[in-house]
Design a protein around this motif. Structure first.
Motif, PDB file in Angstrom:
ATOM      1  N   THR A   2       0.861  -1.170   0.000  1.00 42.64           N
ATOM      2  CA  THR A   2       0.000   0.000   0.000  1.00 42.64           C
ATOM      3  C   THR A   2       0.905   1.229   0.000  1.00 42.64           C
ATOM      4  N   ASP A  38       0.895   5.384  -0.336  1.00 46.31           N
ATOM      5  CA  ASP A  38       0.095   6.619  -0.280  1.00 46.31           C
ATOM      6  C   ASP A  38      -1.399   6.324  -0.360  1.00 46.31           C
ATOM      7  N   GLY A  39      -1.838   5.313   0.369  1.00 46.60           N
ATOM      8  CA  GLY A  39      -3.271   5.031   0.475  1.00 46.60           C
ATOM      9  C   GLY A  39      -3.829   4.150  -0.614  1.00 46.60           C
ATOM     10  N   ASP A  87      -9.772   9.715  -4.664  1.00 43.17           N
ATOM     11  CA  ASP A  87     -10.094  10.989  -5.278  1.00 43.17           C
ATOM     12  C   ASP A  87      -8.975  11.404  -6.251  1.00 43.17           C
ATOM     13  N   PRO A  99      -8.831   1.813  -0.781  1.00 42.15           N
ATOM     14  CA  PRO A  99      -8.054   3.052  -0.796  1.00 42.15           C
ATOM     15  C   PRO A  99      -8.633   4.108   0.140  1.00 42.15           C
ATOM     16  N   THR A 100      -7.781   4.990   0.594  1.00 38.63           N
ATOM     17  CA  THR A 100      -8.266   6.121   1.365  1.00 38.63           C
ATOM     18  C   THR A 100      -9.033   7.040   0.421  1.00 38.63           C
ATOM     19  N   ALA A 101      -9.878   7.884   1.013  1.00 38.74           N
ATOM     20  CA  ALA A 101     -10.679   8.800   0.202  1.00 38.74           C
ATOM     21  C   ALA A 101      -9.768   9.693  -0.634  1.00 38.74           C
ATOM     22  N   ALA A 102      -8.666  10.146  -0.015  1.00 33.69           N
ATOM     23  CA  ALA A 102      -7.754  11.043  -0.740  1.00 33.69           C
ATOM     24  C   ALA A 102      -7.147  10.330  -1.941  1.00 33.69           C
ATOM     25  N   ALA A 103      -6.758   9.045  -1.748  1.00 32.23           N
ATOM     26  CA  ALA A 103      -6.128   8.303  -2.837  1.00 32.23           C
ATOM     27  C   ALA A 103      -7.119   8.054  -3.963  1.00 32.23           C
ATOM     28  N   LEU A 161     -14.707   4.935  -3.273  1.00 37.34           N
ATOM     29  CA  LEU A 161     -13.365   4.461  -2.919  1.00 37.34           C
ATOM     30  C   LEU A 161     -12.854   3.390  -3.883  1.00 37.34           C
ATOM     31  N   ARG A 207      -6.351  -2.921   2.174  1.00 41.48           N
ATOM     32  CA  ARG A 207      -7.574  -2.216   2.538  1.00 41.48           C
ATOM     33  C   ARG A 207      -8.026  -1.381   1.356  1.00 41.48           C
ATOM     34  N   GLU A 244       0.612  -5.255   3.440  1.00 41.88           N
ATOM     35  CA  GLU A 244      -0.836  -5.424   3.494  1.00 41.88           C
ATOM     36  C   GLU A 244      -1.285  -6.684   4.205  1.00 41.88           C
TER      37      GLU A 244
END
Lengths: 455, 396
Positions: free
Chosen positions: A60, A62-63, A143, A137-141, B303, A135, A83
């Motif tokens: 993983t 940066d998200g 996006d 992705p993070t919302a930022a990734a 996501l 997991r 991960e």
């Protein structure tokens, strides 16, 4: 921080490496041999192929889950983590599944609890959490990845005469000769041009003129020629997604998303190295030749200290020379060929094979069956498989699925080649194919000159 | 072609019944027919078992539909699903975490609410969830697309390939012979009765033929000279790389013409459709659908924008004007049975096979399959079902 170096965070540790090093290479240099765990049995997995074609290095970053770390260059400020495995990939309690391996044979999930729906449900829920995966992705990734803006002109579907997929030496050569023949050419390549030649693979090659050349100089020359031929050759840094119904070949990259409809297709996608088969051939420290080569020559990372090389050709012996030159002890060369005189410069056994690898979290040694049937143990922390390759022919087969058997318009070159090259060298053949692809495409297109003279 | 449980020898000269198509419909039917006491049964397939839509499946299971016809048949099927792992002695990963039909608009929400009367009368347990409840159930959903939803708590999914293996193994253990790579060339009849099949591996005499040929059913009906208005439609799906559990239930979303779930391997599997029928026998995926699926599912689950598509594939089904199946005997050709026109065939197969087998063996047609007759397609008395995620009639 020294000049030309980058720093990233790996599981709360700061890692520093030279600019241009891959994330996996940097981690290996720091002693991290386990990059992930296998999906079901949580077996330790590490740096294996070096070219993003096996499932043993997803991290993983940066998200974003599942990033192939062996082909991702380390960048300043990256946040990297593994991960799979609990509490960590290095010390994973689910590794204990090996103790129950007799119960957990292939397909075990279909055999248990058929008559106990509640247990089946519990079991499946548990499996879903244990099974290896990153997991979401993070919302930022997410996006960042879905709101990329592509330059307008890069989104227009267009129809070049020739598309060459793969920018290794053969791909570059085919693109150059197609462009010289007057075709508009798109060269699709993921990352820097040059392919495996960048890791010094095949030290000497025969160029298109039939002359033996040093690979690094030849690569420089071909790459410079491709760059100089803009706009006849457009280089796209991206991946050809596939060949779809209607002759559509989408290409997606970091700053590009196009739908190409080429008249001619040249597949120069390279090859996959073949791994050896024996128990424990997945232990970290086991690498394909290209991976070890990339670490040595492109990333300046020692792949190990004490190597066993498994081969069925002289290429393995030559690579053993390279390992020795890099100060790595070559413990043994296992040459599968029967009736070949062992080379004197290394400890070589011929007509032999590896029967198993030892070690739990990394390879600690191999058992080798000699030609006379006796088995000997060898200590090592690196096993290199130098066993030939098979062509990367996915695009070819997709193209074939959409065309009749008699259709022309697609060729394979370089190590992706499935055609009979006769006496031609790979680059002579690539040059020949480039010309043929251009001619075929131009014969289909309305001839501008004729149109002009008719008018 | 050597495949587990598949007979390598050529088919025998005669059978008591021959089923065309070794997908879940054909294999389940062969198993149930054998339970009914029919002795010599053959299943022939032009490819390998499960090679058609059964192996290219969305693998979802529900019984909450807007019409009593669908709800009753599928409720019986769900009960049968729950018996099967034990009966077939195969854990095909039947998982019942719930099936949510998402409402993105007030209109859809009211429609789902109205359907609950049908569910109650058919014994199907459902709950209407408001927006907050849906968001709590599946936090990964795009909140802007959640108006509410209808949840069937015992809906879910099963591993489609494993279901095919389970039926295949159970049927062949009972003496059913399953043949791969056998193309049916003609359906033969005399005096208004089926007499046999001409196949690529020889002639087979049989008094009973069942068309369970999925996407190939149109051609088989034509060979039999039976007029059933069904058309081929190509459907497509994607699967992503595995990720940790994030979508707990099966989800259907009429707004994007999409359906999806996350398997216990962690893969997100789903399909969307574009308006109109994609009438082709091609099983190649197309780029326009790949783009539609990717963008639609990312709009539903933002996501997923950072998750890679692993595979993309297509399969064919046949469908009728009302998108309901045809489970019947041809009126002008005695003992030529059909189980075709399936778009929700996976989830309905267990009960359909059992009831159709009883019909074939005893001549008595159960009330649950009676509405799905051939005649309705000629008279226009179509079944009004409003909760399907399938595009309508017009061509693309």
């Amino acid at each position: 921080m020294s000049e030309g170096s980058v720093r990233f965070t790996f599981e709360n540790r700061e890692i520093e490496c030279a600019d241009g090093t891959s994330v996996a290479g940097a981690l290996l240099a720091q002693g991290t041999t386990i990059l992930t765990r296998s999906f079901k049995y949580h077996r330790a997995r590490g740096y294996t192929c070096g070219y993003g074609v096996c499932p043993n290095c997803p991290l993983t970053i940066d998200g974003v889950p599942g990033v192939l770390s062996c082909t991702t260059p380390a960048k300043d400020g990256m946040v990297v983590s593994r991960e799979r495995g609990w509490p960590s990939a290095s010390w994973d309690i689910f590794e204990a599944s090996a103790l129950f391996s007799r119960l957990l044979t292939a397909g075990f999930q279909f055999r248990y609890f058929a008559r106990h729906p509640r247990l089946a449900h519990l079991f499946e829920t548990a499996m879903a959490h244990i099974a290896g995966a990153g997991r979401i992705p993070t919302a930022a990734a997410a996006d960042r990845l879905t709101t990329r803006v592509f330059p307008q002109d890069n989104r227009i579907p267009f129809a070049p005469d020739v598309v060459v997929v793969g920018g290794g030496l053969s791909g570059c050569q085919a693109a150059i000769s197609a462009a010289c023949a007057g075709a508009t050419v798109v060269l699709v390549n993921d990352g820097p041009l040059g392919g495996r030649s960048l890791a010094g693979r095949c030290r000497v090659a025969v160029d298109a003129a039939g002359i033996e050349r040093r690979v690094d100089r030849l690569a420089d020359e071909l790459i410079t020629a491709v760059r100089a031929m803009t706009p006849a050759i457009t280089v796209i840094d991206g991946t050809a997604v596939g060949w779809f119904e209607g002759g559509v070949m989408p290409v997606v990259g970091d700053g590009v998303q196009v739908q190409l409809r080429p008249a001619s297709l040249v597949v120069a996608a390279g090859s996959y190295e073949i791994a050896d088969l024996y128990a424990g051939n997945d232990l970290p420290g086991t690498m394909l030749q290209g991976a070890a080569e990339r670490l040595l020559h492109r990333e300046n990372v020692r792949p190990g200290n004490r190597a066993v090389v498994v081969t069925d050709s002289d290429a393995g012996l030559e690579f053993a020379d390279e390992l020795t030159a890099a100060g790595i002890t070559v413990e043994l060369v296992v040459d599968k060929r029967v009736g070949v005189a062992p080379a004197a410069r290394h400890a070589v056994v011929t007509g032999a094979r590896v029967v198993r690898a030892r070690g739990r979290r990394a390879v600690r040694g191999v058992d080798v069956r000699h030609g006379d049937g006796r088995i000997f143990k060898y200590r090592c922390d690196l096993v290199v498989h130098a066993l030939g390759e098979r062509p990367a022919e996915e695009l070819r087969t997709q193209w074939l699925a959409q065309h009749s058997a008699a259709a022309t318009g697609m060729w394979t070159v370089g190590s992706a080649c499935v055609e009979d090259r006769g006496t031609m060298s790979a680059l002579q053949h690539a040059a020949h194919v480039g010309l043929l692809a251009a001619k075929t495409a131009l014969a289909q297109a309305p001839d501008d000159d004729e149109v002009a003279s008719d008018a | 072609m050597a495949l587990p449980a598949v007979t390598i020898a050529a088919p025998a000269a005669t059978y008591d019944a021959v089923i065309i198509g070794a997908g879940i419909q054909g294999l389940a039917l062969s198993y149930e027919l054998s339970q009914q006491g029919v002795e010599r049964i053959a299943v022939v397939d032009r490819s390998w078992p499960g090679s058609g839509a059964s192996g290219r499946n969305g693998e979802l299971i529900r019984s909450a539909f807007s019409s009593p016809e669908w709800s009753l048949l599928l409720a019986a099927s769900l009960r049968r699903w729950e018996q099967l792992p034990g009966e077939l002695d195969f854990n095909f990963l039947l998982h019942q975490p719930g099936y949510l039909i998402l409402a993105t608009t007030d209109e859809q929400y009211e429609q789902r609410r109205a359907e609950m009367d049908v569910h109650r009368s058919c014994g199907v347990q459902t709950e209407l969830l408001d927006a907050a409840q849906v968001r709590k159930l599946i936090p990964a959903l795009n909140p802007n697309m959640v108006r509410g939803g209808l949840l069937q708590p015992n809906g879910g999914f099963a591993h489609h390939d494993a279901v095919v293996w389970a039926y295949l193994r159970a049927a062949t253990r009972r003496g059913v012979e399953v043949f791969a790579d056998v193309e049916v060339l003609d359906v033969e009849s005399a005096g208004g009765r089926v007499t046999g099949l001409s196949t690529s591996r020889g002639h087979i005499a049989t008094p009973v033929v069942v068309n369970c040929a999925g996407g190939g059913a149109v051609a088989i009906n034509q060979m039999a000279g039976v007029d059933i208005p069904i058309r081929v439609n190509r459907l497509q799906m994607i699967v992503t790389e595995p990720i940790k559990p994030v979508v707990p239930t099966a989800v259907a979303c009429p707004t994007i013409l999409g359906y999806c779930h996350q398997t216990s391997r962690g893969e997100f599997v789903g399909g969307t459709e574009l308006p109109g029928i994609d009438e082709t026998e091609s099983v190649h995926g197309t780029y326009d659908l790949l783009q539609d699926m990717a963008t639609s599912f990312v709009s539903l689950f933002p996501l997923l924008g950072g998750v890679r598509v692993l595979r993309h594939w297509a399969g064919t089904v046949t469908q009728t004007a009302d998108l309901a199946p045809v489970i019947d005997q041809a009126d002008r050709l005695t003992n030529f049975f059909v189980s075709c026109g399936w778009v929700y065939g996976f989830m309905a197969a267990p009960a359909t096979a059992q009831l159709l087998a009883a019909y074939i063996a005893t001549g008595r047609k159960d009330a649950l399959i009676a509405p799905f007759d051939i005649e309705r397609l000629h008279t226009g008395r179509l079944i009004a079902e409003g909760s399907l995620v399938v595009p309508g009639e017009e061509h693309r």
